[in-house]
Design a protein around this motif. Structure first.
Motif, mmCIF file in Angstrom:
data_model
loop_
_atom_site.group_PDB
_atom_site.id
_atom_site.type_symbol
_atom_site.label_atom_id
_atom_site.label_comp_id
_atom_site.label_asym_id
_atom_site.label_seq_id
_atom_site.Cartn_x
_atom_site.Cartn_y
_atom_site.Cartn_z
ATOM 1 N N ASP A 1 0.831 -1.213 0.000
ATOM 2 C CA ASP A 1 0.000 0.000 0.000
ATOM 3 C C ASP A 1 0.863 1.260 0.000
ATOM 4 O OD1 ASP A 1 -2.134 -1.689 0.046
ATOM 5 O OD2 ASP A 1 -2.428 -1.566 2.228
ATOM 6 N N GLU A 2 1.965 1.234 0.752
ATOM 7 C CA GLU A 2 2.830 2.419 0.791
ATOM 8 C C GLU A 2 3.449 2.665 -0.593
ATOM 9 O OE1 GLU A 2 2.957 -0.069 2.807
ATOM 10 O OE2 GLU A 2 2.304 0.722 4.758
ATOM 11 N N GLU A 3 3.915 1.591 -1.230
ATOM 12 C CA GLU A 3 4.501 1.752 -2.565
ATOM 13 C C GLU A 3 3.450 2.211 -3.574
ATOM 14 O OE1 GLU A 3 7.932 -1.722 -2.103
ATOM 15 O OE2 GLU A 3 6.164 -2.031 -3.374
ATOM 16 N N ARG A 4 2.244 1.676 -3.443
ATOM 17 C CA ARG A 4 1.172 2.098 -4.362
ATOM 18 C C ARG A 4 0.844 3.569 -4.171
ATOM 19 N NH1 ARG A 4 -4.330 2.222 -3.535
ATOM 20 N NH2 ARG A 4 -5.615 2.181 -5.444
ATOM 21 N N THR A 5 0.809 4.027 -2.899
ATOM 22 C CA THR A 5 0.509 5.443 -2.646
ATOM 23 C C THR A 5 1.625 6.337 -3.178
ATOM 24 O OG1 THR A 5 -0.654 4.759 -0.649
ATOM 25 C CG2 THR A 5 -0.092 7.077 -0.844
ATOM 26 N N SER A 6 2.875 5.912 -2.935
ATOM 27 C CA SER A 6 3.995 6.723 -3.434
ATOM 28 C C SER A 6 4.033 6.735 -4.959
ATOM 29 C CB SER A 6 5.303 6.169 -2.882
ATOM 30 O OG SER A 6 5.511 4.831 -3.336
ATOM 31 N N LEU A 7 3.662 5.613 -5.588
ATOM 32 C CA LEU A 7 3.624 5.563 -7.051
ATOM 33 C C LEU A 7 2.556 6.496 -7.602
ATOM 34 C CD1 LEU A 7 4.670 4.256 -9.649
ATOM 35 C CD2 LEU A 7 3.017 2.421 -9.311
ATOM 36 N N LEU A 8 1.390 6.513 -6.946
ATOM 37 C CA LEU A 8 0.327 7.430 -7.382
ATOM 38 C C LEU A 8 0.753 8.884 -7.232
ATOM 39 C CD1 LEU A 8 -2.989 5.816 -6.044
ATOM 40 C CD2 LEU A 8 -2.416 6.359 -8.408
ATOM 41 N N GLN A 9 1.412 9.190 -6.113
ATOM 42 C CA GLN A 9 1.870 10.567 -5.903
ATOM 43 C C GLN A 9 2.907 10.965 -6.956
ATOM 44 O OE1 GLN A 9 3.270 10.747 -1.874
ATOM 45 N NE2 GLN A 9 1.188 10.583 -0.970
ATOM 46 N N GLY A 10 3.794 10.036 -7.279
ATOM 47 C CA GLY A 10 4.798 10.341 -8.298
ATOM 48 C C GLY A 10 4.171 10.558 -9.668
ATOM 49 N N LEU A 11 3.177 9.724 -10.027
ATOM 50 C CA LEU A 11 2.503 9.892 -11.320
ATOM 51 C C LEU A 11 1.748 11.213 -11.378
ATOM 52 C CD1 LEU A 11 1.157 6.262 -11.916
ATOM 53 C CD2 LEU A 11 3.009 7.401 -13.135
ATOM 54 N N ARG A 12 1.094 11.566 -10.283
ATOM 55 C CA ARG A 12 0.367 12.843 -10.270
ATOM 56 C C ARG A 12 1.323 14.024 -10.350
ATOM 57 N NH1 ARG A 12 -3.671 10.952 -5.413
ATOM 58 N NH2 ARG A 12 -5.109 9.717 -6.743
ATOM 59 N N LYS A 13 2.478 13.885 -9.699
ATOM 60 C CA LYS A 13 3.474 14.956 -9.762
ATOM 61 C C LYS A 13 4.003 15.114 -11.183
ATOM 62 C CE LYS A 13 7.849 16.398 -7.676
ATOM 63 N NZ LYS A 13 8.930 16.017 -6.727
ATOM 64 N N ASN A 14 4.277 13.968 -11.831
ATOM 65 C CA ASN A 14 4.738 14.034 -13.220
ATOM 66 C C ASN A 14 3.672 14.650 -14.128
ATOM 67 O OD1 ASN A 14 7.092 12.831 -12.379
ATOM 68 N ND2 ASN A 14 6.459 10.766 -12.993
ATOM 69 N N TRP A 15 2.405 14.280 -13.866
ATOM 70 C CA TRP A 15 1.326 14.836 -14.696
ATOM 71 C C TRP A 15 1.234 16.341 -14.517
ATOM 72 C CZ3 TRP A 15 -3.199 17.521 -13.831
ATOM 73 C CH2 TRP A 15 -4.077 17.596 -14.925
ATOM 74 N N LYS A 16 1.426 16.838 -13.291
ATOM 75 C CA LYS A 16 1.378 18.288 -13.045
ATOM 76 C C LYS A 16 2.523 18.988 -13.763
ATOM 77 C CE LYS A 16 -0.977 18.126 -8.553
ATOM 78 N NZ LYS A 16 -0.855 18.410 -7.106
ATOM 79 N N GLU A 17 3.693 18.345 -13.735
ATOM 80 C CA GLU A 17 4.834 18.974 -14.413
ATOM 81 C C GLU A 17 4.594 19.044 -15.929
ATOM 82 O OE1 GLU A 17 8.201 16.696 -13.330
ATOM 83 O OE2 GLU A 17 8.276 17.403 -11.238
ATOM 84 N N VAL A 18 4.077 17.918 -16.497
ATOM 85 C CA VAL A 18 3.807 17.930 -17.940
ATOM 86 C C VAL A 18 2.693 18.904 -18.267
ATOM 87 C CG1 VAL A 18 3.066 16.500 -19.891
ATOM 88 C CG2 VAL A 18 4.619 15.560 -18.188
ATOM 89 N N TYR A 19 1.704 19.003 -17.411
ATOM 90 C CA TYR A 19 0.598 19.948 -17.645
ATOM 91 C C TYR A 19 1.079 21.384 -17.535
ATOM 92 C CZ TYR A 19 -3.934 22.189 -17.138
ATOM 93 O OH TYR A 19 -5.032 23.004 -17.296
ATOM 94 N N HIS A 20 1.967 21.638 -16.562
ATOM 95 C CA HIS A 20 2.527 22.990 -16.423
ATOM 96 C C HIS A 20 3.333 23.365 -17.666
ATOM 97 C CE1 HIS A 20 3.986 26.565 -14.436
ATOM 98 N NE2 HIS A 20 5.259 26.200 -14.650
ATOM 99 N N GLU A 21 4.079 22.396 -18.182
ATOM 100 C CA GLU A 21 4.844 22.654 -19.406
ATOM 101 C C GLU A 21 3.910 22.825 -20.602
ATOM 102 O OE1 GLU A 21 8.610 20.674 -21.874
ATOM 103 O OE2 GLU A 21 7.838 19.749 -20.007
ATOM 104 N N PHE A 22 2.789 22.096 -20.592
ATOM 105 C CA PHE A 22 1.821 22.228 -21.687
ATOM 106 C C PHE A 22 1.161 23.606 -21.685
ATOM 107 C CE2 PHE A 22 -2.489 21.746 -23.377
ATOM 108 C CZ PHE A 22 -2.214 21.237 -24.638
ATOM 109 N N GLN A 23 0.924 24.142 -20.488
ATOM 110 C CA GLN A 23 0.320 25.473 -20.411
ATOM 111 C C GLN A 23 1.281 26.580 -20.840
ATOM 112 O OE1 GLN A 23 -1.071 25.710 -16.374
ATOM 113 N NE2 GLN A 23 -3.168 25.092 -16.967
ATOM 114 N N ARG A 24 2.552 26.295 -20.798
ATOM 115 C CA ARG A 24 3.545 27.300 -21.181
ATOM 116 C C ARG A 24 3.765 27.365 -22.704
ATOM 117 N NH1 ARG A 24 8.721 26.149 -17.619
ATOM 118 N NH2 ARG A 24 9.487 27.889 -18.895
ATOM 119 N N LEU A 25 3.053 26.518 -23.427
ATOM 120 C CA LEU A 25 3.190 26.563 -24.877
ATOM 121 C C LEU A 25 2.600 27.869 -25.433
ATOM 122 C CD1 LEU A 25 2.177 22.905 -25.867
ATOM 123 C CD2 LEU A 25 4.472 23.895 -25.879
ATOM 124 N N PRO A 26 3.131 28.357 -26.535
ATOM 125 C CA PRO A 26 2.586 29.574 -27.136
ATOM 126 C C PRO A 26 1.194 29.341 -27.687
ATOM 127 C CG PRO A 26 4.250 28.612 -28.561
ATOM 128 C CD PRO A 26 4.300 27.847 -27.273
#
Length: 255
Positions: A190-215
């Motif tokens: 369960d701990e690994e699953r929670t940390s994996l979900l947090q990491g995926l959500r963090k990566n998604w936020k970073e990619v989304y932030h980069e997507f919003q910075r597009l012209p």
């Protein structure tokens, strides 16, 4: 050399004796005597022609007329038939009068009819104005099931079925676990699953932030390729997050 020819001779005029060729002797097996002896010993007596001597029937035992017809048992005489011993009353005899039973049936029946509870009418219902009557018990309008002692309780067969399903599910899960253990698959805690979900959500936020910075205006091929790449990464991350949230138990194969 001249060919020889038969010369005329006086000896040729005499009749000659015909000479027959000598025939060889006929073959006789050496086992002939033993075969004849065995055939004589094993020969069944009277096998095809019947017994040699048959007992001649006596002339006294001839077939008589009606001898083969079924016969009835011998008729009994009237003297042999015994009637049951019954004392038949005489014509002059009279029955005994004035004998009464101890129980008075008239009074007993009268008292029973007076003290008996009146018979309740059978409950019916009328569904038409013409007066058609039907039994109320079989109509389904009487609440007889809610008055039962076990009303609202889970039936025994349902409890038994649920127990069988639970046992079958546990056995299936145990077999899966055994199979996974054999395949050397690791279960994600369960701990690994929670940390994996947090990491995926963090990566998604970073990619989304980069997507919003597009012209706003994407007019070149590198910009289009970059935008498609970010969209693909976001879709993949969303799919992974959805799969992990949907399944609580996750196994990882050791490769």
């Amino acid at each position: 050399m001249p060919t020889p020819c038969t010369q005329e001779s006086i000896y040729n005029l005499l009749p000659r004796r015909e000479q027959r060729p000598v025939e060889p002797p006929r073959y006789i097996s050496t086992f002939r005597p033993s075969v004849k002896r065995e055939a004589q010993e094993n020969k069944a007596q009277c096998k095809t022609m019947g017994p040699a001597k048959v007992a001649v029937p006596s002339p006294k035992n001839f077939l008589q007329k009606h001898s083969k017809e079924p016969k009835l048992p011998a008729r009994q005489k009237e003297q042999d038939k015994k009637l049951p011993a019954l004392s038949v009353p005489r014509r002059t005899e009279r029955p005994v009068m004035g004998i009464q039973s101890k129980k008075n049936f008239i009074n007993t029946n009268a008292v029973a009819a007076i003290t008996r509870l009146p018979k309740k009418p059978q409950p019916v219902y009328v569904d038409r104005r013409q007066g058609d009557k039907y039994l109320l018990e079989t109509s389904g309008l009487v609440p007889k099931y809610i008055n039962k002692k076990d009303f609202g309780r889970t039936p025994k067969y349902v409890t038994k079925r649920n127990e069988e399903e639970r046992r079958a599910r546990e056995e299936y899960e145990a077999s899966i676990l055994e199979t996974l253990k054999k395949r050397a698959m690791k279960r994600l805690s369960d701990e690994e699953r929670t940390s994996l979900l947090q990491g995926l959500r963090k990566n998604w936020k970073e990619v989304y932030h980069e997507f919003q910075r597009l012209p706003v205006q994407i007019d070149t091929i590198p910009k289009k390729l970059n935008k498609e790449k970010l969209e693909t990464q976001m879709k993949q991350l969303e799919h992974d997050i959805e799969v992990i949230e949907k399944h609580k138990v996750i196994y990882i194969a050791d490769e």
